[in-house]
Each structure stands twice: as structure tokens, then as C-alpha cells.
Write a protein that holds these residues in place. Structure first.
Motif, short mmCIF file in Angstrom:
data_model
loop_
_atom_site.label_atom_id
_atom_site.label_comp_id
_atom_site.label_asym_id
_atom_site.label_seq_id
_atom_site.Cartn_x
_atom_site.Cartn_y
_atom_site.Cartn_z
N GLY A 1 -25.64 24.98 -42.13
CA GLY A 1 -26.57 24.39 -43.26
C GLY A 1 -26.13 22.88 -43.37
O GLY A 1 -25.86 22.27 -42.62
N GLU A 2 -26.10 22.48 -44.88
CA GLU A 2 -26.23 21.18 -44.94
C GLU A 2 -24.64 20.55 -44.86
O GLU A 2 -23.60 21.17 -45.58
N MET A 3 -24.41 19.52 -44.15
CA MET A 3 -23.12 18.89 -43.85
C MET A 3 -22.98 17.93 -44.78
O MET A 3 -23.86 16.82 -45.25
N PRO A 4 -21.77 17.45 -45.00
CA PRO A 4 -21.11 16.18 -45.80
C PRO A 4 -21.29 15.06 -44.96
O PRO A 4 -21.18 14.93 -43.73
N LYS B 1 -31.13 14.25 -45.61
CA LYS B 1 -29.91 15.01 -45.23
C LYS B 1 -29.38 15.21 -43.71
O LYS B 1 -29.98 14.72 -42.91
N PHE B 2 -28.16 15.99 -44.04
CA PHE B 2 -27.63 15.97 -42.57
C PHE B 2 -27.09 17.42 -42.52
O PHE B 2 -26.65 18.19 -43.40
N ASN C 1 -34.07 13.25 -40.97
CA ASN C 1 -32.78 13.84 -41.04
C ASN C 1 -31.81 13.83 -40.05
O ASN C 1 -32.27 13.77 -38.83
N SER C 2 -30.50 14.06 -40.21
CA SER C 2 -29.59 14.06 -39.08
C SER C 2 -29.33 15.56 -38.75
O SER C 2 -29.44 16.51 -39.75
N VAL C 3 -28.82 15.63 -37.51
CA VAL C 3 -28.33 17.30 -37.33
C VAL C 3 -27.11 17.01 -36.32
O VAL C 3 -27.25 16.12 -35.39
N THR C 4 -26.28 17.86 -36.66
CA THR C 4 -25.23 18.24 -35.50
C THR C 4 -25.22 19.42 -34.99
O THR C 4 -25.24 20.35 -35.45
N PRO C 5 -25.40 19.43 -33.49
CA PRO C 5 -25.34 20.70 -32.74
C PRO C 5 -23.97 21.14 -32.61
O PRO C 5 -24.01 22.25 -32.07
N ALA D 1 -47.55 16.49 -40.99
CA ALA D 1 -46.42 16.82 -41.11
C ALA D 1 -45.39 16.24 -40.39
O ALA D 1 -44.71 16.85 -39.53
N PRO D 2 -45.03 15.02 -40.47
CA PRO D 2 -44.19 14.44 -39.28
C PRO D 2 -42.65 14.50 -39.71
O PRO D 2 -42.32 14.63 -40.87
N SER D 3 -41.98 14.52 -38.74
CA SER D 3 -40.43 14.71 -38.63
C SER D 3 -39.56 14.06 -37.72
O SER D 3 -40.16 13.90 -36.38
N ILE D 4 -38.65 13.36 -37.95
CA ILE D 4 -37.84 12.67 -37.21
C ILE D 4 -36.47 13.07 -37.41
O ILE D 4 -36.05 13.52 -38.53
N VAL D 5 -35.80 13.78 -36.42
CA VAL D 5 -34.69 14.19 -36.18
C VAL D 5 -33.67 13.45 -35.47
O VAL D 5 -33.86 13.26 -34.17
N ASN D 6 -32.55 13.19 -36.07
CA ASN D 6 -31.58 12.23 -35.34
C ASN D 6 -30.16 12.90 -34.99
O ASN D 6 -29.78 13.71 -35.96
#
Length: 241
Positions: free
Chosen positions: A237-240, A231-232, A189-193, A132-137
Motif C-alpha cells: 500500500g502507501e509508503m512513507p 503518493k508513494f 505517483n512513485s512506486v517501489t517494487p 486518463a493519463p498516468s505517470i509512474v516513477n
């Protein structure tokens, strides 16, 4: 025990992300451009009773360093479960795009965009061996074109044109890679802290504490979301895009 590699993990959000993942029972490889700085971070975490850690010298802007880091992990692991592309620089502000220094712009992209791509390319085969690999940018809301063009956008975002454009490019990479890997079990997926008090903004001036910013990254990295890729996400939650 699931394994995580975090780039830029010797301080700030990267270090706090490592701390929170260690407390959840993950084995964390602390990617650090400087081995000595990485060892200081490791010592800090061990003093807190967190032992499932190892420093990996990794400069995302240096192809040889990335290749060597990959080789070291291949010798240790049958598979890598999570890659968190956290290493990034904000550059000197202000960065009004009409007059920002081109060398500074290139330096920002070298770390925030090209560095992420070459790191991901090298570690992808090891990730693909995971169940179950995951890449988080790790991105930013200033990389969102929707938010940049919305009424009421924050005026101080004009100080971050170079940084923001690098994160827009990073988000495009997230979409492209997720689309390329559709039909596989790799989530990208991308994420903003969010605007968090760290060295990145220069003066630790943001209201959001590093623990809060890191939690968003940890939540995305550890949640099992089958089929959720490209997704971002942010704290709400989900960002535009």
C-alpha cells in the motif's frame, strides 16, 4: 487500446512490466537505450504470443534521444496514456556517502533523476491529450527518508547511499510535479517494487521474483484512482516519504 511507454524496458523489471501489461491488453512501447537489445526483448515477447509492442530507441540521459523518441511517438499516437519511468542504475557498491566516487554519483543522478525529468517534460504534452493519463516513477524504499531514519533500518542500506539519494530526489520530483498538475487529470505517483532479483542489484540475489516486483508497478499504472496523485506506493500500500 490504451498505450504505455516504459523506459528501460528491454530487461529486468521493465521487461516483466511490459509482459504483464501486454497480457492485460495494453499496447506497449519498449523504451530501450540500445535498439538491438530492445529488438531482442520484443522477439522474446512475440515468441510468447504477445504482439502489441514496438521498440522505441530511448536513452533517458541523452536529450536528443528523448526528443527523437517523442517525435516518433507523436507520429504514431494521438495521445499517450501511461508513462512508466523505469530506467535506472544502482551504481557500484558500496556507496558510503563520505567516500563514494563523485563521477559514479553523478552518473546515478543523470539516469535516475535528471533522465526521468527530461523524459517526463518531453512526453507530458502527449500524456495531457489522454483522457486518463498516468505517470509512474519507479523508486525504492531506500529513497524514503522516513524508512532511512527509522529504528531497525537495514544495515546494508549504507551500501546504497548514492542510489538511495537519487531515489529521494525522484520522490521529490513526483511531489513537485503532482502539485504543479493539481486540478488536471494527470496522475503522478512513485512506486517501489521492493528488493527484487534483477541485474540492478548485481547478482539476482533478492528473494522477491521479478514477476512480483513488476506486479506492484502494473497495479499502480492500471488502477483508476481519481484524485490520487503525489503518493508513494509499495506492495503493501502507501509508503512513507
Amino acid at each position: 487500446m490504451r498505450t504505455v511507454l516504459i523506459t528501460g524496458a528491454n530487461k529486468g523489471i521493465g521487461l516483466e512490466t511490459a509482459r504483464q501489461l501486454l497480457k492485460l491488453g495494453y499496447f506497449v512501447y519498449l523504451g530501450s537505450r540500445s535498439k538491438s537489445n530492445g529488438l531482442k526483448a520484443e522477439e522474446e515477447l512475440r515468441a510468447e504470443g504477445l504482439y502489441n509492442i514496438e521498440v522505441i530507441e530511448l536513452d533517458v540521459t541523452n536529450p536528443d534521444s528523448v526528443i527523437q523518441a517523442k517525435a516518433r511517438l507523436e507520429d504514431k499516437l494521438p495521445a499517450l496514456d501511461i508513462l512508466i519511468n523505469n530506467a535506472g542504475i544502482a551504481g557500484v557498491q558500496p556507496q558510503n556517502i563520505s567516500q563514494c566516487d563523485m563521477n559514479s554519483l553523478r552518473d546515478i543522478f543523470e539516469t535516475n533523476y535528471f533522465g526521468v525529468i527530461q523524459t517526463t517534460q518531453q512526453f507530458l504534452p502527449l500524456l495531457q491529450k489522454s483522457e486518463a493519463p498516468s505517470i509512474v516513477n519507479v523508486s525504492s524504499e531506500v529513497g524514503s527518508l522516513t524508512m532511512q531514519t527509522a529504528a531497525g533500518r537495514r544495515a546494508n542500506w549504507d551500501n546504497y547511499h548514492a542510489y538511495g539519494s537519487s531515489k529521494t530526489a525522484l520522490n521529490a520530483f513526483t511531489i513537485a510535479l503532482a502539485h504543479e498538475l493539481r486540478g488536471t487529470n494527470v496522475r503522478v505517483n512513485s512506486v517501489t517494487p521492493g528488493y527484487t532479483a534483477t541485474d540492478l542489484n548485481g547478482f539476482h540475489q533478492a528473494a522477491k521474483k521479478v514477476e512480483q516486483g513488476a506486479k506492484v508497478i502494473v497495479d499502480l499504472a492500471t488502477r483508476q484512482l481519481p484524485g490520487t496523485s503525489g503518493k508513494f506506493f509499495g506492495e503493501e500500500g502507501e509508503m512513507p516519504w
